[in-house]
Design a protein around this motif. Structure first.
Motif, PDB file in Angstrom:
ATOM      1  N   ARG A 190       0.780  -1.237   0.000  1.00 31.51           N
ATOM      2  CA  ARG A 190       0.000   0.000   0.000  1.00 31.51           C
ATOM      3  C   ARG A 190       0.820   1.300   0.000  1.00 31.51           C
ATOM      4  O   ARG A 190       0.384   2.289  -0.592  1.00 31.51           O
ATOM      5  CB  ARG A 190      -0.980   0.002   1.174  1.00 31.51           C
ATOM      6  CG  ARG A 190      -2.214  -0.840   0.898  1.00 31.51           C
ATOM      7  CD  ARG A 190      -3.152  -0.882   2.093  1.00 31.51           C
ATOM      8  NE  ARG A 190      -4.448  -1.433   1.724  1.00 31.51           N
ATOM      9  CZ  ARG A 190      -5.402  -1.716   2.594  1.00 31.51           C
ATOM     10  NH1 ARG A 190      -5.205  -1.518   3.892  1.00 31.51           N
ATOM     11  NH2 ARG A 190      -6.560  -2.203   2.176  1.00 31.51           N
ATOM     12  N   GLU A 194       0.177   3.263  -5.426  1.00 36.80           N
ATOM     13  CA  GLU A 194      -0.467   4.379  -6.129  1.00 36.80           C
ATOM     14  C   GLU A 194       0.539   5.125  -6.992  1.00 36.80           C
ATOM     15  O   GLU A 194       0.256   5.477  -8.144  1.00 36.80           O
ATOM     16  CB  GLU A 194      -1.133   5.333  -5.136  1.00 36.80           C
ATOM     17  CG  GLU A 194      -1.982   6.406  -5.813  1.00 36.80           C
ATOM     18  CD  GLU A 194      -2.962   7.054  -4.857  1.00 36.80           C
ATOM     19  OE1 GLU A 194      -4.023   7.522  -5.323  1.00 36.80           O
ATOM     20  OE2 GLU A 194      -2.680   7.097  -3.634  1.00 36.80           O
ATOM     21  N   LYS A 195       1.726   5.363  -6.444  1.00 29.01           N
ATOM     22  CA  LYS A 195       2.762   6.085  -7.186  1.00 29.01           C
ATOM     23  C   LYS A 195       3.280   5.269  -8.355  1.00 29.01           C
ATOM     24  O   LYS A 195       3.513   5.796  -9.453  1.00 29.01           O
ATOM     25  CB  LYS A 195       3.915   6.437  -6.251  1.00 29.01           C
ATOM     26  CG  LYS A 195       5.048   7.206  -6.920  1.00 29.01           C
ATOM     27  CD  LYS A 195       6.149   7.549  -5.936  1.00 29.01           C
ATOM     28  CE  LYS A 195       7.288   8.298  -6.622  1.00 29.01           C
ATOM     29  NZ  LYS A 195       8.380   8.604  -5.648  1.00 29.01           N
ATOM     30  N   GLY A 198      -0.545   3.469 -10.073  1.00 33.57           N
ATOM     31  CA  GLY A 198      -1.800   4.209 -10.153  1.00 33.57           C
ATOM     32  C   GLY A 198      -2.931   3.510  -9.431  1.00 33.57           C
ATOM     33  O   GLY A 198      -4.104   3.837  -9.637  1.00 33.57           O
ATOM     34  N   PRO A 200      -4.643   2.993  -5.905  1.00 31.49           N
ATOM     35  CA  PRO A 200      -4.643   3.561  -4.555  1.00 31.49           C
ATOM     36  C   PRO A 200      -4.689   2.468  -3.490  1.00 31.49           C
ATOM     37  O   PRO A 200      -5.075   1.326  -3.768  1.00 31.49           O
ATOM     38  CB  PRO A 200      -5.912   4.417  -4.532  1.00 31.49           C
ATOM     39  CG  PRO A 200      -6.802   3.804  -5.557  1.00 31.49           C
ATOM     40  CD  PRO A 200      -5.900   3.285  -6.631  1.00 31.49           C
TER      41      PRO A 200
END
Length: 328
Positions: A190, A194-195, A198, A200
């Motif tokens: 986690r 996201e980075k 993409g 979350p």
């Protein structure tokens, strides 16, 4: 002259945009695998299509290790745990003679792996528990910022498959929600998914250890305990999908025996479905491994299952123009 330059620049941008629109998967060779993805997306998103699927139901799940990023020579989370053992060793002199830590500190990975699942669990519990969730998140981020892959020398977050990044982007551009469903630790993934992908944190499903509410220094905290909560692998994957997502996927991507039940669960739904398996058969750009590998095992039985059920097997060697963004 200025107008000519502006017009030329506009033409370049227009060409680039149209080229991307024409080929959303530029790192894929033309073939069955690429066409399967494009045909499926077209069928389920085209208004009036008999296979049209409303956007809220467009759920795609992806395994992580060996599907979105590499998993050799061992799972990257295990390499993280190994580095943590080395960092914590001065506080645990007993590890010099206690297995599996003794083998690990000598650099004997074969000795560690010989201990099987029990040894790996001991290492994970010793290195992943006893801290708050915030402390663990920071530890993961700090490690990923500096740790390098033993073969390529790249950051682990650079060891992601460019063709699969394109699939994630393509699906989201067509109204899909993309989820990671991995045997890896949910709180290990986690902090960075996201980075990098993409995806979350709320769209990550993974294995977990138990946590406990405590008040530390006058502030509430969730403390990680040395107890398994949930293993998100094999039959656990459909269970995790149901618990975390609440919708059956219409597309699922994996690479090993641990993903079989996720693909079966996906296919069991009605309407158009897409099930794909990444086959690591490229020893030149990555690694070639399958039934004999203890990491990312792709058994002959799974290959037979894929052929019988009509799942698409992605040949890394033949279907991908490049494996990683840094490939020439």
């Amino acid at each position: 002259m200025r107008n000519l330059l502006v017009n030329a620049l506009f033409a370049v941008v227009l060409f680039a945009n149209s080229a991307f629109a024409a080929d959303p998967l530029p790192s894929w060779n033309d073939g069955k695998a690429k066409q399967s993805i494009v045909n499926f997306v077209t069928k389920v998103t085209e208004a009036g299509s008999p296979d049209f699927v409303p956007a809220p139901q467009r759920i795609a799940t992806f395994d992580n290790d060996g599907t979105l990023w590499a998993e050799q020579p061992v799972y990257f989370q295990l390499l993280f745990a190994i580095d943590r053992v080395k960092a914590l060793a001065p506080q645990h002199p007993e590890w010099q003679t206690q297995e599996p830590f003794a083998s690990l500190l000598k650099g004997d990975l074969k000795g560690v792996m010989a201990g099987g699942e029990k040894a790996l669990l001991e290492i994970v519990m010793a290195t992943h528990a006893g801290m708050t969730t915030e402390e663990f998140e920071k530890t993961v981020k700090d490690w990923l910022a500096t740790a390098r892959h033993p073969k390529t020398g790249k950051l682990y977050t650079e060891m992601v498959y460019q063709p699969m990044l394109e699939v994630l982007t393509y699906l989201r551009a067509n109204g899909f929600k993309t989820f990671i469903v991995s045997g890896g630790g949910i709180e290990f993934m986690r902090p960075w998914t996201e980075k990098v992908y993409g995806v979350p944190p709320e769209q990550v499903v993974g294995s977990s250890i138990k946590t406990q509410w405590e008040v530390r220094s006058g502030k509430p905290a969730l403390v990680r305990l040395p107890e398994i909560n949930f293993i998100d692998d094999k039959t656990g994957k459909p269970v995790g999908i149901n618990a975390h997502i609440g919708r059956r996927p219409i597309a699922a991507f994996g690479n090993s025996d641990g993903d079989q039940q996720m693909l079966e669960w996906t296919q069991a739904g009605s309407g158009a479905r897409l099930m794909m398996l990444v086959h690591h058969d490229d020893a030149k750009r990555e690694w070639a491994y399958g039934p004999e590998s203890k990491i990312g095992t792709f058994s002959d039985a799974l290959m037979a299952e894929a052929n019988q059920r009509g799942w698409t097997v992605i040949s890394m060697k033949n279907d991908w123009k490049k494996a990683f963004a840094f490939d020439n």
